[in-house]
Write a protein that holds these residues in place. Structure first.
Motif, short mmCIF file in Angstrom:
data_model
loop_
_atom_site.label_atom_id
_atom_site.label_comp_id
_atom_site.label_asym_id
_atom_site.label_seq_id
_atom_site.Cartn_x
_atom_site.Cartn_y
_atom_site.Cartn_z
N THR A 209 0.84 -1.20 0.00
CA THR A 209 0.00 0.00 0.00
C THR A 209 0.88 1.25 0.00
O THR A 209 2.06 1.21 0.37
N GLY A 210 0.24 2.34 -0.39
CA GLY A 210 0.94 3.63 -0.37
C GLY A 210 0.05 4.70 0.23
O GLY A 210 -1.17 4.73 0.01
N THR A 211 0.65 5.59 1.00
CA THR A 211 -0.09 6.70 1.64
C THR A 211 0.72 7.98 1.48
O THR A 211 1.96 7.95 1.52
N PRO A 212 0.03 9.12 1.30
CA PRO A 212 0.76 10.38 1.15
C PRO A 212 1.34 10.84 2.47
O PRO A 212 0.78 10.61 3.54
N GLY A 213 2.48 11.54 2.38
CA GLY A 213 3.13 12.10 3.57
C GLY A 213 3.78 13.43 3.24
O GLY A 213 3.81 13.86 2.09
N GLU A 214 4.32 14.09 4.25
CA GLU A 214 4.93 15.40 4.04
C GLU A 214 6.15 15.33 3.14
O GLU A 214 6.47 16.28 2.43
N ASN A 215 6.83 14.21 3.16
CA ASN A 215 8.04 14.05 2.35
C ASN A 215 7.81 13.17 1.13
O ASN A 215 8.76 12.64 0.54
N GLY A 216 6.56 13.00 0.75
CA GLY A 216 6.25 12.13 -0.38
C GLY A 216 5.46 10.92 0.07
O GLY A 216 5.13 10.77 1.25
N TRP A 217 5.19 10.02 -0.87
CA TRP A 217 4.40 8.86 -0.55
C TRP A 217 5.26 7.80 0.14
O TRP A 217 6.41 7.55 -0.24
N ALA A 218 4.64 7.20 1.16
CA ALA A 218 5.31 6.11 1.89
C ALA A 218 4.69 4.78 1.44
O ALA A 218 3.46 4.66 1.39
N TRP A 219 5.57 3.79 1.14
CA TRP A 219 5.11 2.51 0.62
C TRP A 219 5.40 1.40 1.62
O TRP A 219 6.50 1.32 2.16
N THR A 220 4.37 0.61 1.86
CA THR A 220 4.49 -0.48 2.83
C THR A 220 4.21 -1.81 2.13
O THR A 220 3.20 -1.95 1.42
N THR A 221 5.11 -2.76 2.31
CA THR A 221 4.94 -4.08 1.67
C THR A 221 3.90 -4.91 2.42
O THR A 221 3.98 -5.08 3.64
N LYS A 222 2.91 -5.45 1.67
CA LYS A 222 1.87 -6.29 2.24
C LYS A 222 1.54 -7.38 1.23
O LYS A 222 0.61 -7.26 0.43
N PRO A 223 2.32 -8.46 1.22
CA PRO A 223 2.10 -9.54 0.24
C PRO A 223 0.70 -10.13 0.29
O PRO A 223 0.19 -10.61 -0.74
N GLU A 224 0.04 -10.08 1.44
CA GLU A 224 -1.26 -10.71 1.60
C GLU A 224 -2.38 -10.04 0.79
O GLU A 224 -3.45 -10.65 0.58
N ILE A 225 -2.15 -8.81 0.31
CA ILE A 225 -3.22 -8.14 -0.45
C ILE A 225 -2.99 -8.27 -1.96
O ILE A 225 -3.73 -7.68 -2.76
N ALA A 226 -2.00 -9.04 -2.37
CA ALA A 226 -1.66 -9.16 -3.80
C ALA A 226 -2.86 -9.61 -4.62
O ALA A 226 -3.16 -9.05 -5.69
N SER A 227 -3.57 -10.65 -4.13
CA SER A 227 -4.70 -11.19 -4.88
C SER A 227 -5.81 -10.15 -5.02
O SER A 227 -6.39 -9.99 -6.09
N ALA A 228 -6.08 -9.42 -3.94
CA ALA A 228 -7.14 -8.40 -3.97
C ALA A 228 -6.78 -7.26 -4.93
O ALA A 228 -7.64 -6.79 -5.70
N VAL A 229 -5.52 -6.87 -4.92
CA VAL A 229 -5.10 -5.77 -5.80
C VAL A 229 -5.21 -6.20 -7.27
O VAL A 229 -5.63 -5.44 -8.13
N ARG A 230 -4.82 -7.47 -7.56
CA ARG A 230 -4.92 -7.99 -8.92
C ARG A 230 -6.38 -8.02 -9.36
O ARG A 230 -6.69 -7.75 -10.53
N ASP A 231 -7.31 -8.34 -8.43
CA ASP A 231 -8.73 -8.33 -8.76
C ASP A 231 -9.19 -6.90 -9.11
O ASP A 231 -9.96 -6.71 -10.06
#
Length: 252
Positions: A209-231
């Motif tokens: 996932t990615g979320t906006p921040g003061e210094n740009g977008w922060a990205w967090t690895t979450k392998p468990e959502i791969a299938s949902a994102v592909r859907d």
């Protein structure tokens, strides 16, 4: 009239002198009649001349009266025109002053928004920054700029319009993102407005996932959502019917 009286006086004097010199009553009578007839003729001629001169004078007076009236009317029009010109000049000066004040406010507004946008750009998604680059390059770098207020406002409105368009849509972009091993991996990222983003690679073993921040977008690895994102991506591409897909959302 005085001239006529003087002329008659001299005629009578001549008549009396002629009478005094007459040698006989018959001669005296004849001379008197001749002088009387001559006097009447001169009187009639003088009266006719005066009548003609009087008519000429009356016509001249009438002509001058008309000319004076025309001049008076023209002077009145000139006065009225001067008043109208002064009124229009005052209105034009007031409009110019108001336009100048509005222009000054427009410059201040443009400068304020430009400063805020410059600070906000690093916090925007990289794909949106690329979209905005042509417009961002038009922003003045200093307050001493030759750009008109209209051009600056037009640029600002264009940037805000693109941001609003991006924020009210779901967008899909191909990007590269580093995995936990520090390797750059090609991923597809779904941006939900300017509030959240989800990415996944082709093999489905790298997602997050990615979320906006003061210094740009922060990205967090979450392998468990791969299938949902592909859907979500398949639904976006109309590869499958639309359906509800659960994805994590971070609320700030």
């Amino acid at each position: 009239m005085i001239w006529l009286r003087k002329k008659n006086f001299w005629l009578l004097a001549l008549l009396l002198a002629a009478t005094a010199q007459a040698e006989t009553p018959l001669t005296e009578t004849r001379t008197t009649l001749e002088k009387w007839v001559e006097t009447r003729q001169l009187t009639s001629k003088a009266r006719a001349d005066w009548q003609a001169e009087k008519e000429t004078l009356e016509q001249t007076v009438a002509l001058f009266s008309r000319e004076l009236k025309t001049v008076a009317e023209q002077m009145e029009k000139v006065s009225t025109n001067n008043v109208q010109v002064d009124k229009e000049r005052a209105e034009a000066e007031a409009l110019k002053k108001s336009a100048g004040e509005s222009l000054a406010r427009a410059r201040e507004f443009a400068a304020e928004i430009e400063t805020k946008l410059t600070k906000l750009v690093p916090q925007l998604p990289v794909p949106l920054q690329e979209i905005l680059k042509p417009l961002l390059n038009k922003l003045p770098t200093t307050t001493d700029t030759t750009m008109s207020a209209a051009e600056r406002l037009q640029t600002v409105v264009g940037i805000l319009g693109e941001m609003d368009k991006f924020n009210n849509a779901v967008s899909l972009f191909s990007e590269k993102r580093k995995n936990p091993a520090g390797e750059e991996v090609a991923v597809e990222t779904v941006y939900v407005g300017l509030g959240a983003a989800y990415f996944v690679n082709e093999s489905g073993d790298f997602a997050g996932t990615g979320t906006p921040g003061e210094n740009g977008w922060a990205w967090t690895t979450k392998p468990e959502i791969a299938s949902a994102v592909r859907d979500v991506i398949r639904v976006y591409r109309n590869e499958r019917p639309a359906r509800f897909v659960a994805l994590p959302v971070a609320v700030h």
